[in-house]
Write a protein that holds these residues in place. Sequence first.
Motif, PDB file in Angstrom:
ATOM      1  N   GLY A   1       0.817  -1.206   0.000  1.00  0.00           N
ATOM      2  CA  GLY A   1       0.000   0.000   0.000  1.00  0.00           C
ATOM      3  C   GLY A   1       0.845   1.248   0.000  1.00  0.00           C
ATOM      4  O   GLY A   1       2.084   1.187   0.092  1.00  0.00           O
ATOM      5  N   VAL A   2       0.212   2.393  -0.121  1.00  0.00           N
ATOM      6  CA  VAL A   2       0.914   3.678  -0.127  1.00  0.00           C
ATOM      7  C   VAL A   2       0.821   4.332   1.244  1.00  0.00           C
ATOM      8  O   VAL A   2      -0.050   4.022   2.049  1.00  0.00           O
ATOM      9  N   ASP A   3       1.737   5.256   1.489  1.00  0.00           N
ATOM     10  CA  ASP A   3       1.769   5.926   2.791  1.00  0.00           C
ATOM     11  C   ASP A   3       0.726   7.027   2.910  1.00  0.00           C
ATOM     12  O   ASP A   3       0.239   7.307   4.009  1.00  0.00           O
ATOM     13  N   VAL A   4       0.391   7.666   1.789  1.00  0.00           N
ATOM     14  CA  VAL A   4      -0.565   8.782   1.797  1.00  0.00           C
ATOM     15  C   VAL A   4      -1.475   8.674   0.583  1.00  0.00           C
ATOM     16  O   VAL A   4      -1.027   8.297  -0.503  1.00  0.00           O
ATOM     17  N   VAL A   5      -2.751   8.995   0.780  1.00  0.00           N
ATOM     18  CA  VAL A   5      -3.687   9.176  -0.330  1.00  0.00           C
ATOM     19  C   VAL A   5      -4.203  10.608  -0.255  1.00  0.00           C
ATOM     20  O   VAL A   5      -4.715  11.040   0.789  1.00  0.00           O
ATOM     21  N   LEU A   6      -4.052  11.350  -1.345  1.00  0.00           N
ATOM     22  CA  LEU A   6      -4.628  12.691  -1.441  1.00  0.00           C
ATOM     23  C   LEU A   6      -5.895  12.580  -2.268  1.00  0.00           C
ATOM     24  O   LEU A   6      -5.851  12.272  -3.461  1.00  0.00           O
ATOM     25  N   ASP A   7      -7.034  12.829  -1.625  1.00  0.00           N
ATOM     26  CA  ASP A   7      -8.325  12.511  -2.241  1.00  0.00           C
ATOM     27  C   ASP A   7      -9.214  13.734  -2.368  1.00  0.00           C
ATOM     28  O   ASP A   7      -9.389  14.494  -1.415  1.00  0.00           O
TER      29      ASP A   7
ATOM     30  N   ALA B   1      -8.306   0.791   1.758  1.00  0.00           N
ATOM     31  CA  ALA B   1      -7.661  -0.450   1.319  1.00  0.00           C
ATOM     32  C   ALA B   1      -6.312  -0.185   0.654  1.00  0.00           C
ATOM     33  O   ALA B   1      -5.429  -1.058   0.668  1.00  0.00           O
ATOM     34  N   SER B   2      -6.132   0.992   0.080  1.00  0.00           N
ATOM     35  CA  SER B   2      -4.897   1.316  -0.637  1.00  0.00           C
ATOM     36  C   SER B   2      -3.771   1.770   0.283  1.00  0.00           C
ATOM     37  O   SER B   2      -2.619   1.894  -0.156  1.00  0.00           O
ATOM     38  N   LEU B   3      -4.080   2.050   1.541  1.00  0.00           N
ATOM     39  CA  LEU B   3      -3.084   2.601   2.452  1.00  0.00           C
ATOM     40  C   LEU B   3      -2.271   1.520   3.159  1.00  0.00           C
ATOM     41  O   LEU B   3      -2.779   0.457   3.519  1.00  0.00           O
ATOM     42  N   ALA B   4      -1.012   1.829   3.376  1.00  0.00           N
ATOM     43  CA  ALA B   4      -0.126   0.972   4.160  1.00  0.00           C
ATOM     44  C   ALA B   4      -0.371   1.207   5.648  1.00  0.00           C
ATOM     45  O   ALA B   4      -1.057   2.162   6.037  1.00  0.00           O
ATOM     46  N   ARG B   5       0.185   0.351   6.481  1.00  0.00           N
ATOM     47  CA  ARG B   5       0.107   0.543   7.926  1.00  0.00           C
ATOM     48  C   ARG B   5       0.667   1.916   8.299  1.00  0.00           C
ATOM     49  O   ARG B   5       1.678   2.360   7.754  1.00  0.00           O
TER      50      ARG B   5
END
Length: 332
Positions: A214-220, A232-236
């Motif tokens: 997953g990714v560290d940040v999602v900018l939505d 679901a796309s985010l890492a721990r």
Amino acid sequence: MPLPTNMRFVDLPSFGGPEVMRIGTGHVPVPGEGQVLVRVQAIGINRPDVAQRQGTYPPPKDASPILGLELSGEVAAIGPGVSGYSVGDKVCGLANGGAYAEFCLLPIGQVLPFPKGYDAVQAAALPEALFTVWANLFQMAGLTEGESVLIHGGSSGIGTTAIQLARAFGAEVYATAGSADKCKACEKLGAKRAINYKSEDFAEVIRAQTGGHGVDVVLDMVGAAYFEKNIASLARDGCLSIIALLGGAVADRANLAPIMAKRLTVTGSTMRPRTLEEKRAIRDDLLSQVFPLLEAGKAAPVIHRTFAFEDVVEAHKLMETSSHIGKITLTV
């Protein structure tokens, strides 16, 4: 050049489609404490302008009712308590409304100089995206070198700016966009992989691209429609940063368990209600951290098309098609 008494501005006699806008005439505003008056040369068009025109995004009580949040031009007058700027200086800035006009007031803490080598159109395309991306992606979500980020709306003014800045600061960048051409543009700007959300499941692509990490940040900027797939796309220990709600504000029956299991942070903000002090702090960071990148050519605004001030209706119509890549601007 002496100041005129009156100015042209984009009048909004009623809410509705682009055709409700008219060129009107009103008084040139007078700068108050901590303000400069700018003789406007170019204006950036943004989604909040469209929402305000439609009646769904009312300006704060202390803001100008005239549309427009970013502009560039020359300082025409200086209010009490202002230092560091002189009449004639070329500036751009984040307005509290009022940018769709020949003259506009800017709080001094929201004023930026033209980056070296920039013209008025390029400078006008900077403030809204820079303030938004810096505050949400870097200050709040804490994106740092070596991390990864998924940027939704990668071909928008915000998205094209976010891709370039994230890449310039050493992050691995993924983006979503709605066509092959837009995806190609995102990758050209620095995205490792652009995902066509109309034909691909972005959560599945992110899972595959990151080996399930997953990714560290999602900018939505979509909101409710993307909420569970964003999680679901985010890492721990990742962060979801929400900056707009184009896909709705209410996520019905969203499963919150992964937020706890992965120790996620969900944050969001809008720029307009922030205090003058908060905006000044963002401005100061932009001057020290981002302007060197702009002046070195490591990031730049993407200008899709520029219209004359009198053609603001056509500019809004283009914005509403979502067919553009980057910024739409007006020249005065």
